[in-house]
Design a protein around this motif. Structure first.
Motif, mmCIF file in Angstrom:
data_model
loop_
_atom_site.group_PDB
_atom_site.id
_atom_site.type_symbol
_atom_site.label_atom_id
_atom_site.label_comp_id
_atom_site.label_asym_id
_atom_site.label_seq_id
_atom_site.Cartn_x
_atom_site.Cartn_y
_atom_site.Cartn_z
ATOM 1 N N HIS A 50 0.821 -1.213 0.000
ATOM 2 C CA HIS A 50 0.000 0.000 0.000
ATOM 3 C C HIS A 50 0.859 1.268 0.000
ATOM 4 C CE1 HIS A 50 -4.150 1.245 0.091
ATOM 5 N NE2 HIS A 50 -3.671 2.358 0.594
ATOM 6 N N GLU A 54 0.764 4.539 -2.619
ATOM 7 C CA GLU A 54 0.765 5.975 -2.296
ATOM 8 C C GLU A 54 1.878 6.712 -3.060
ATOM 9 O OE1 GLU A 54 -1.717 7.143 -0.943
ATOM 10 O OE2 GLU A 54 -2.576 5.503 0.205
ATOM 11 N N GLU A 98 -6.592 7.514 5.742
ATOM 12 C CA GLU A 98 -7.325 7.539 4.469
ATOM 13 C C GLU A 98 -8.460 8.574 4.518
ATOM 14 O OE1 GLU A 98 -6.530 6.332 1.634
ATOM 15 O OE2 GLU A 98 -4.801 5.250 2.398
ATOM 16 N N GLN A 131 -10.236 7.155 -3.406
ATOM 17 C CA GLN A 131 -10.436 7.274 -1.953
ATOM 18 C C GLN A 131 -11.639 6.452 -1.494
ATOM 19 O OE1 GLN A 131 -7.195 8.433 -1.352
ATOM 20 N NE2 GLN A 131 -8.345 8.593 0.529
ATOM 21 N N GLU A 134 -10.279 3.015 -1.234
ATOM 22 C CA GLU A 134 -9.345 2.829 -0.128
ATOM 23 C C GLU A 134 -10.043 2.886 1.231
ATOM 24 O OE1 GLU A 134 -5.299 3.730 -2.417
ATOM 25 O OE2 GLU A 134 -5.594 4.780 -0.543
HETATM 26 FE FE FE2 Z 1 -4.482 5.866 0.297
#
Ligand code: FE2
Ligand code: FE2
Length: 183
Positions: A50, A54, A98, A131, A134
């Motif tokens: 992850h 990013e 997040e 988003q 996520e």
């Molecule tokens: Fe993220």
């Protein structure tokens, strides 16, 4: 001739968000290292992947700023905050990070709307969708942890969650497969 297609304030906001994405990567690297140190290699792997995602988001902002003829400003990345206190705390922090990022993305959407910068508004829609995905991913993980007992999760429950997360896809591709269209 001036070919810069971003306003000064929009360029500053996009540059700030670029650094925020790099900051998120640093935070997830620190959580992943903490998890690995505690023996949760599967969960660590998930957050290592992850963190990579990013970094890809950071690159997407960088390339967009360049594409619009504005200046990219690479700045220092803030240090990650405190280490998690538990696995549950780690994933609560992941979710909160997040949510905070979604707030920052929405601010950019609003700013582009108010400026009538439709190219940036359109560019930002990809992040709105990202988003959403996520946050869902982070919520699913928290649900699983809750079922496992949250702060009181047994070693056995954490062991199986760790095993599950080892191969869980989070859509982070290998660097060589990544494009700005598909970060
Ligand atoms: Fe993220
Ligand atoms: Fe991101």
């Amino acid at each position: 001739m001036n070919t810069n297609r971003l306003s000064a304030s929009m360029a500053a906001s996009l540059n700030a968000q670029m650094t925020k994405e790099a900051h998120a990567a640093q935070i997830y690297l620190s959580y992943a290292a903490w998890l690995d140190d505690k023996g949760y290699a599967g969960m660590a792997n998930f957050l290592f992947r992850h963190a990579h995602e990013e970094r890809n988001h950071m690159m997407k902002f960088l390339e967009y700023i360049l594409e619009r003829g504005a200046k990219v400003k690479i700045e220092a990345i803030p240090a990650p905050g405190e280490e998690p206190k538990s696995v549950n705390d780690c994933f609560e922090k992941f979710f909160q990070q997040e949510v905070d990022n979604t707030t920052a993305i929405y601010k950019l959407v609003k700013e582009s709307f108010e400026e009538g910068d439709w190219a940036t508004w359109h560019f930002m829609q990809w992040f709105v969708k990202e988003q959403l995905e996520e946050e869902t991913l982070a919520m699913d993980l928290l649900d699983k942890l809750k079922i496992a007992g949250g702060e009181k999760a047994s070693g056995e429950a954490l062991y199986s969650l760790d095993r599950d997360l080892k191969d869980k896809p989070d859509e982070a591709g290998l660097a060589e497969d990544v494009t700005t269209e598909n970060p």
